[in-house]
Scaffold this active site. Structure first.
Site, PDB file in Angstrom:
ATOM      1  N   ILE A   1    -106.076 -17.707  26.410  1.00 48.56           N
ATOM      2  CA  ILE A   1    -107.307 -17.580  25.626  1.00 48.56           C
ATOM      3  C   ILE A   1    -107.843 -18.945  25.186  1.00 48.56           C
ATOM      4  O   ILE A   1    -109.025 -19.090  24.878  1.00 48.56           O
ATOM      5  CB  ILE A   1    -107.053 -16.655  24.416  1.00 48.56           C
ATOM      6  CG1 ILE A   1    -108.330 -16.009  23.924  1.00 48.56           C
ATOM      7  CG2 ILE A   1    -106.333 -17.377  23.286  1.00 48.56           C
ATOM      8  CD1 ILE A   1    -108.095 -14.835  22.968  1.00 48.56           C
TER       9      ILE A   1
ATOM     10  N   HIS B   1     -92.940 -16.970  28.019  1.00 48.52           N
ATOM     11  CA  HIS B   1     -94.077 -17.057  28.944  1.00 48.52           C
ATOM     12  C   HIS B   1     -94.073 -18.419  29.594  1.00 48.52           C
ATOM     13  O   HIS B   1     -93.826 -19.425  28.943  1.00 48.52           O
ATOM     14  CB  HIS B   1     -95.397 -16.810  28.216  1.00 48.52           C
ATOM     15  CG  HIS B   1     -95.534 -17.543  26.915  1.00 48.52           C
ATOM     16  ND1 HIS B   1     -94.916 -17.123  25.760  1.00 48.52           N
ATOM     17  CD2 HIS B   1     -96.192 -18.685  26.590  1.00 48.52           C
ATOM     18  CE1 HIS B   1     -95.200 -17.963  24.782  1.00 48.52           C
ATOM     19  NE2 HIS B   1     -95.974 -18.937  25.261  1.00 48.52           N
TER      20      HIS B   1
ATOM     21  N   HIS C   1     -96.365 -21.199  30.951  1.00 52.04           N
ATOM     22  CA  HIS C   1     -97.726 -21.706  31.052  1.00 52.04           C
ATOM     23  C   HIS C   1     -97.862 -22.273  32.468  1.00 52.04           C
ATOM     24  O   HIS C   1     -97.020 -23.079  32.890  1.00 52.04           O
ATOM     25  CB  HIS C   1     -97.963 -22.854  30.072  1.00 52.04           C
ATOM     26  CG  HIS C   1     -97.921 -22.464  28.627  1.00 52.04           C
ATOM     27  ND1 HIS C   1     -99.064 -22.234  27.883  1.00 52.04           N
ATOM     28  CD2 HIS C   1     -96.884 -22.290  27.775  1.00 52.04           C
ATOM     29  CE1 HIS C   1     -98.730 -21.932  26.635  1.00 52.04           C
ATOM     30  NE2 HIS C   1     -97.407 -21.965  26.536  1.00 52.04           N
TER      31      HIS C   1
HETATM   32  P1  5GP Z   1     -96.917 -20.923  23.050  1.00 56.18           P
HETATM   33  O1  5GP Z   1     -97.549 -21.775  21.992  1.00 56.18           O
HETATM   34  O2  5GP Z   1     -96.114 -19.797  22.449  1.00 56.18           O
HETATM   35  O3  5GP Z   1     -96.147 -21.698  24.080  1.00 56.18           O
HETATM   36  O4  5GP Z   1     -98.113 -20.291  23.857  1.00 56.18           O
HETATM   37  C1  5GP Z   1     -98.810 -19.163  23.428  1.00 56.18           C
HETATM   38  C2  5GP Z   1    -100.109 -19.140  24.198  1.00 56.18           C
HETATM   39  O5  5GP Z   1    -100.680 -17.863  24.075  1.00 56.18           O
HETATM   40  C3  5GP Z   1    -101.147 -20.140  23.657  1.00 56.18           C
HETATM   41  O6  5GP Z   1    -101.494 -21.060  24.690  1.00 56.18           O
HETATM   42  C4  5GP Z   1    -102.310 -19.265  23.220  1.00 56.18           C
HETATM   43  O7  5GP Z   1    -103.566 -19.837  23.507  1.00 56.18           O
HETATM   44  C5  5GP Z   1    -102.068 -17.986  24.017  1.00 56.18           C
HETATM   45  N1  5GP Z   1    -102.537 -16.779  23.370  1.00 56.18           N
HETATM   46  C6  5GP Z   1    -102.295 -16.399  22.085  1.00 56.18           C
HETATM   47  N2  5GP Z   1    -102.855 -15.203  21.832  1.00 56.18           N
HETATM   48  C7  5GP Z   1    -103.470 -14.828  22.993  1.00 56.18           C
HETATM   49  C8  5GP Z   1    -104.235 -13.668  23.361  1.00 56.18           C
HETATM   50  O8  5GP Z   1    -104.457 -12.743  22.572  1.00 56.18           O
HETATM   51  N3  5GP Z   1    -104.703 -13.623  24.629  1.00 56.18           N
HETATM   52  C9  5GP Z   1    -104.462 -14.611  25.528  1.00 56.18           C
HETATM   53  N4  5GP Z   1    -104.973 -14.478  26.746  1.00 56.18           N
HETATM   54  N5  5GP Z   1    -103.750 -15.726  25.213  1.00 56.18           N
HETATM   55  C10 5GP Z   1    -103.264 -15.819  23.959  1.00 56.18           C
END
Ligand code: 5GP
Length: 119
Positions: A31, A100, A102
């Site tokens: 997002i 997840h 990236h």
């Molecule tokens: P982290 O910080 O845990 O490695 O990555 C989480 C990722 O999830 C972030 O890059 C954030 O932009 C993405 N993200 C969070 N909420 C949502 C959502 O509701 N939809 C989508 N498509 N991405 C999300």
């Protein structure tokens, strides 16, 4: 196990721009993209952090990389290159506690990926 926003995306309770799905994994656009292509590849079952990866789910985690390579080849950026990153816990920058990958692509990506100097 705590539920996260990703469980709702898997259940199609909230929308996401899904680019790949099979019985074990889902890939959708981040997002808040940090590169021209920024996808998240997740297992359909919740594994909270890298610390929860073990011999029971190792094959599933490996499958996330298989999906990354498949997407990269089909989207045409496999040869140019790309980066896959999995953050773990607070210092690693993890904000959603459902592992997840990236997948970042579409431009030369800087290294190291952080700005501060080592202390
Ligand atoms: P982290 O910080 O845990 O490695 O990555 C989480 C990722 O999830 C972030 O890059 C954030 O932009 C993405 N993200 C969070 N909420 C949502 C959502 O509701 N939809 C989508 N498509 N991405 C999300």
């Amino acid at each position: 196990m705590q539920t996260t926003i990703f469980d709702k995306i898997i259940a199609k309770e909230i929308p996401a721009d899904i680019v790949y799905e099979d019985d074990k994994a889902l890939a959708f656009k981040d997002i808040s993209p940090q590169a021209p292509t920024h996808l998240l590849i997740i297992p359909k079952v919740s594994i909270a952090t890298i610390n929860d990866i073990n011999s029971d789910n190792a094959e599933l985690v490996g499958h996330l990389f298989v999906v990354a390579a498949k997407i990269a080849k089909e989207a045409g950026f496999a040869d140019d290159g790309y980066r896959v990153v999995m953050n773990c816990n607070e210092d690693g920058g993890q904000t959603v506690y459902h592992i997840h990958l990236h997948l970042l692509a579409g431009k030369p990506l800087g290294w190291p990926p952080y700005q501060e100097r080592l202390k």
